[in-house]
Design a protein around this motif. Structure first.
Motif, PDB file in Angstrom:
ATOM      1  N   SER A 187       0.811  -1.223   0.000  1.00 31.56           N
ATOM      2  CA  SER A 187       0.000   0.000   0.000  1.00 31.56           C
ATOM      3  C   SER A 187       0.844   1.273   0.000  1.00 31.56           C
ATOM      4  CB  SER A 187      -0.934   0.016   1.212  1.00 31.56           C
ATOM      5  OG  SER A 187      -0.190  -0.013   2.422  1.00 31.56           O
ATOM      6  N   SER A 188       2.121   1.162   0.378  1.00 32.35           N
ATOM      7  CA  SER A 188       2.987   2.349   0.454  1.00 32.35           C
ATOM      8  C   SER A 188       3.666   2.672  -0.867  1.00 32.35           C
ATOM      9  CB  SER A 188       4.054   2.156   1.540  1.00 32.35           C
ATOM     10  OG  SER A 188       5.029   1.210   1.124  1.00 32.35           O
ATOM     11  N   TRP A 189       3.694   1.731  -1.821  1.00 30.39           N
ATOM     12  CA  TRP A 189       4.403   1.998  -3.078  1.00 30.39           C
ATOM     13  C   TRP A 189       3.597   1.669  -4.337  1.00 30.39           C
ATOM     14  CZ3 TRP A 189       4.961  -2.118  -6.330  1.00 30.39           C
ATOM     15  CH2 TRP A 189       4.888  -3.404  -5.772  1.00 30.39           C
ATOM     16  N   ALA A 190       2.766   0.632  -4.301  1.00 27.70           N
ATOM     17  CA  ALA A 190       2.167   0.114  -5.533  1.00 27.70           C
ATOM     18  C   ALA A 190       1.197   1.085  -6.201  1.00 27.70           C
ATOM     19  CB  ALA A 190       1.452  -1.210  -5.251  1.00 27.70           C
ATOM     20  N   PHE A 191       0.614   1.988  -5.435  1.00 23.98           N
ATOM     21  CA  PHE A 191      -0.403   2.892  -5.981  1.00 23.98           C
ATOM     22  C   PHE A 191       0.045   4.355  -5.911  1.00 23.98           C
ATOM     23  CE2 PHE A 191      -2.209  -0.700  -3.591  1.00 23.98           C
ATOM     24  CZ  PHE A 191      -2.581  -1.481  -4.676  1.00 23.98           C
ATOM     25  N   ASP A 192       1.348   4.551  -5.740  1.00 21.67           N
ATOM     26  CA  ASP A 192       1.925   5.890  -5.632  1.00 21.67           C
ATOM     27  C   ASP A 192       2.595   6.256  -6.955  1.00 21.67           C
ATOM     28  OD1 ASP A 192       3.659   8.123  -5.038  1.00 21.67           O
ATOM     29  OD2 ASP A 192       3.468   7.615  -2.915  1.00 21.67           O
ATOM     30  N   PRO A 193       2.315   7.464  -7.512  1.00 20.81           N
ATOM     31  CA  PRO A 193       2.979   7.870  -8.763  1.00 20.81           C
ATOM     32  C   PRO A 193       4.510   7.838  -8.655  1.00 20.81           C
ATOM     33  CG  PRO A 193       1.180   9.367  -8.226  1.00 20.81           C
ATOM     34  CD  PRO A 193       1.353   8.479  -7.035  1.00 20.81           C
ATOM     35  N   LYS A 194       5.013   8.021  -7.444  1.00 22.56           N
ATOM     36  CA  LYS A 194       6.467   7.989  -7.228  1.00 22.56           C
ATOM     37  C   LYS A 194       6.896   6.604  -6.716  1.00 22.56           C
ATOM     38  CE  LYS A 194       6.844  12.942  -6.251  1.00 22.56           C
ATOM     39  NZ  LYS A 194       7.293  13.980  -5.277  1.00 22.56           N
ATOM     40  N   PHE A 195       6.317   5.570  -7.312  1.00 21.37           N
ATOM     41  CA  PHE A 195       6.575   4.209  -6.825  1.00 21.37           C
ATOM     42  C   PHE A 195       8.047   3.812  -6.929  1.00 21.37           C
ATOM     43  CE2 PHE A 195       5.593   3.758 -11.318  1.00 21.37           C
ATOM     44  CZ  PHE A 195       6.538   2.859 -11.768  1.00 21.37           C
ATOM     45  N   ILE A 196       8.753   4.363  -7.933  1.00 22.15           N
ATOM     46  CA  ILE A 196      10.176   4.027  -8.088  1.00 22.15           C
ATOM     47  C   ILE A 196      10.969   4.543  -6.893  1.00 22.15           C
ATOM     48  CG2 ILE A 196      12.269   4.474  -9.437  1.00 22.15           C
ATOM     49  CD1 ILE A 196      10.675   4.216 -11.936  1.00 22.15           C
ATOM     50  N   ASP A 197      10.687   5.763  -6.473  1.00 16.76           N
ATOM     51  CA  ASP A 197      11.364   6.314  -5.292  1.00 16.76           C
ATOM     52  C   ASP A 197      11.035   5.499  -4.044  1.00 16.76           C
ATOM     53  OD1 ASP A 197      12.514   8.344  -6.775  1.00 16.76           O
ATOM     54  OD2 ASP A 197      10.869   9.739  -6.413  1.00 16.76           O
ATOM     55  N   LYS A 198       9.775   5.084  -3.932  1.00 17.70           N
ATOM     56  CA  LYS A 198       9.366   4.281  -2.773  1.00 17.70           C
ATOM     57  C   LYS A 198      10.093   2.943  -2.763  1.00 17.70           C
ATOM     58  CE  LYS A 198       6.034   7.139  -1.361  1.00 17.70           C
ATOM     59  NZ  LYS A 198       5.976   7.764  -0.028  1.00 17.70           N
ATOM     60  N   LEU A 199      10.164   2.304  -3.924  1.00 18.30           N
ATOM     61  CA  LEU A 199      10.854   1.019  -4.014  1.00 18.30           C
ATOM     62  C   LEU A 199      12.350   1.173  -3.760  1.00 18.30           C
ATOM     63  CD1 LEU A 199       9.013  -0.572  -7.082  1.00 18.30           C
ATOM     64  CD2 LEU A 199       8.917  -1.352  -4.706  1.00 18.30           C
ATOM     65  N   LYS A 200      12.904   2.280  -4.210  1.00 21.18           N
ATOM     66  CA  LYS A 200      14.329   2.534  -3.960  1.00 21.18           C
ATOM     67  C   LYS A 200      14.592   2.657  -2.466  1.00 21.18           C
ATOM     68  CE  LYS A 200      16.603   5.255  -6.752  1.00 21.18           C
ATOM     69  NZ  LYS A 200      17.148   6.463  -7.429  1.00 21.18           N
ATOM     70  N   SER A 201      13.678   3.294  -1.752  1.00 20.70           N
ATOM     71  CA  SER A 201      13.822   3.411  -0.293  1.00 20.70           C
ATOM     72  C   SER A 201      13.736   2.048   0.376  1.00 20.70           C
ATOM     73  CB  SER A 201      12.737   4.335   0.270  1.00 20.70           C
ATOM     74  OG  SER A 201      12.870   5.645  -0.240  1.00 20.70           O
ATOM     75  N   ILE A 202      12.801   1.210  -0.090  1.00 18.19           N
ATOM     76  CA  ILE A 202      12.688  -0.150   0.452  1.00 18.19           C
ATOM     77  C   ILE A 202      13.969  -0.923   0.179  1.00 18.19           C
ATOM     78  CG2 ILE A 202      11.466  -2.357   0.204  1.00 18.19           C
ATOM     79  CD1 ILE A 202       8.921  -0.696  -0.398  1.00 18.19           C
ATOM     80  N   ALA A 203      14.519  -0.741  -1.019  1.00 20.57           N
ATOM     81  CA  ALA A 203      15.759  -1.426  -1.381  1.00 20.57           C
ATOM     82  C   ALA A 203      16.908  -1.011  -0.465  1.00 20.57           C
ATOM     83  CB  ALA A 203      16.111  -1.126  -2.839  1.00 20.57           C
ATOM     84  N   GLN A 204      16.996   0.286  -0.174  1.00 25.42           N
ATOM     85  CA  GLN A 204      18.061   0.769   0.714  1.00 25.42           C
ATOM     86  C   GLN A 204      17.920   0.186   2.115  1.00 25.42           C
ATOM     87  OE1 GLN A 204      17.694   5.161  -0.851  1.00 25.42           O
ATOM     88  NE2 GLN A 204      19.626   4.995   0.254  1.00 25.42           N
ATOM     89  N   LEU A 205      16.695   0.080   2.591  1.00 27.56           N
ATOM     90  CA  LEU A 205      16.463  -0.525   3.909  1.00 27.56           C
ATOM     91  C   LEU A 205      16.878  -1.992   3.924  1.00 27.56           C
ATOM     92  CD1 LEU A 205      12.989   1.022   4.826  1.00 27.56           C
ATOM     93  CD2 LEU A 205      15.196   1.559   5.883  1.00 27.56           C
ATOM     94  N   ASP A 206      16.877  -2.594   2.721  1.00 25.54           N
ATOM     95  CA  ASP A 206      17.261  -4.007   2.604  1.00 25.54           C
ATOM     96  C   ASP A 206      18.682  -4.141   2.055  1.00 25.54           C
ATOM     97  OD1 ASP A 206      16.691  -6.662   3.041  1.00 25.54           O
ATOM     98  OD2 ASP A 206      15.856  -6.985   1.051  1.00 25.54           O
ATOM     99  N   SER A 207      19.497  -3.103   2.290  1.00 23.01           N
ATOM    100  CA  SER A 207      20.941  -3.121   1.996  1.00 23.01           C
ATOM    101  C   SER A 207      21.292  -3.097   0.517  1.00 23.01           C
ATOM    102  CB  SER A 207      21.613  -4.338   2.652  1.00 23.01           C
ATOM    103  OG  SER A 207      21.393  -4.330   4.044  1.00 23.01           O
TER     104      SER A 207
END
Length: 274
Positions: A187-207
């Motif tokens: 719900s935090s990334w899939a429906f957000d126009p800035k989904f790439i930025d959201k996914l990038k943040s998730i990726a950083q949290l996962d090293s």
């Protein structure tokens, strides 16, 4: 003497004024140069963001065209179930991320999208129970395959695969833990126009570094592979919705709760192995 002293004082004063003006001028030039450098850097960042945005839009159009093509032909009815169950595409492939024993009696292949709420519900409510009761006991082998619904689901799928590739020693575990994190935060990334930025943040949290994430989602070969697998599956299996489960070839479309999938598994376990 007084006249000479006065002249000398005037000269000293003029020199001091000139030196002060020189220092001020240099300082102003330094500030101006620094400001120009900062503006240039800001413009570069803006251009970079603009280019990223353009690439994203072009990618979205391309993905949507692929998803929409032949959409009317993707209709699975009961008369096709036997044909589908024998399809080679439902055999375990070398590039599948396999959870469980390859020789298990029950093979479950799930076609799901990381941006699909029903898919997220299955993974949050049923998958752990399925793993504990049937997969870990060797009765079921489970395979997740990507069913691309849109650009966010494609980028998320690429990220999950890259995480597996970067953790070769425990690729399967890393792949499914990434799926779990993406479904949990859907719900935090899939429906957000800035989904790439959201996914990038998730990726950083996962090293995963921002550079590696960018390289991953710009990997044309990986994108083509995912989309080609999707097209092949949709044509061969007549997929029309996510999630779709093939349980030893038996089709179950749409949301499936744990009790429903458990009944199918128990019934098939009770049947003689073909």
């Amino acid at each position: 003497k007084n006249s000479m002293k006065k002249t000398f004082a005037i000269i000293i004063a003029m020199l001091l004024i000139g030196f002060t003006a020189f220092v001020i001028k240099n300082y102003q030039n330094h500030l101006k140069k620094r400001e120009l450098q900062q503006n240039e850097k800001l413009n570069e960042e803006k251009d970079s963001l603009k280019n990223d945005s353009e690439i994203k839009v072009q990618g979205e159009e391309e993905v949507n065209q692929i998803i929409d093509q032949d959409n009317q032909s993707a209709s699975l009815d009961s008369s096709k179930i036997n044909e589908v169950s024998k399809s080679k595409i439902l055999q375990i492939r070398p590039d599948d991320f396999i959870v469980g024993d390859k020789n298990a009696k029950i093979v479950i292949i799930e076609y799901a999208s990381l941006s699909c709420p029903h898919c997220a519900n299955f993974h949050s409510e049923a998958f752990d129970k399925l793993k504990t009761e049937y997969i870990d006991s060797g009765k079921v082998v489970f395979i997740h395959r990507d069913f691309i619904l849109n650009q966010p689901s494609l980028i998320a799928s690429m990220f999950a695969i890259c995480q597996a590739e970067d953790n070769a020693g425990n690729a399967v575990e890393k792949y499914y833990s990434t799926l779990k994190a993406l479904f949990k935060t859907q719900s935090s990334w899939a429906f957000d126009p800035k989904f790439i930025d959201k996914l990038k943040s998730i990726a950083q949290l996962d090293s995963m570094t921002p550079e590696r994430f960018t390289a991953c989602v710009n990997n044309g070969k990986l994108q083509e592979k995912i989309l080609n697998n999707f097209i092949e599956a949709r044509k061969a299996l007549k997929l029309e919705s996510a999630p779709t489960f093939f349980i030893n070839g038996e089709v179950s479309q749409g949301y499936v709760d744990y009790l429903t999938i458990k009944k199918i598994i128990d019934r098939q376990l009770a049947e003689p192995k073909k």
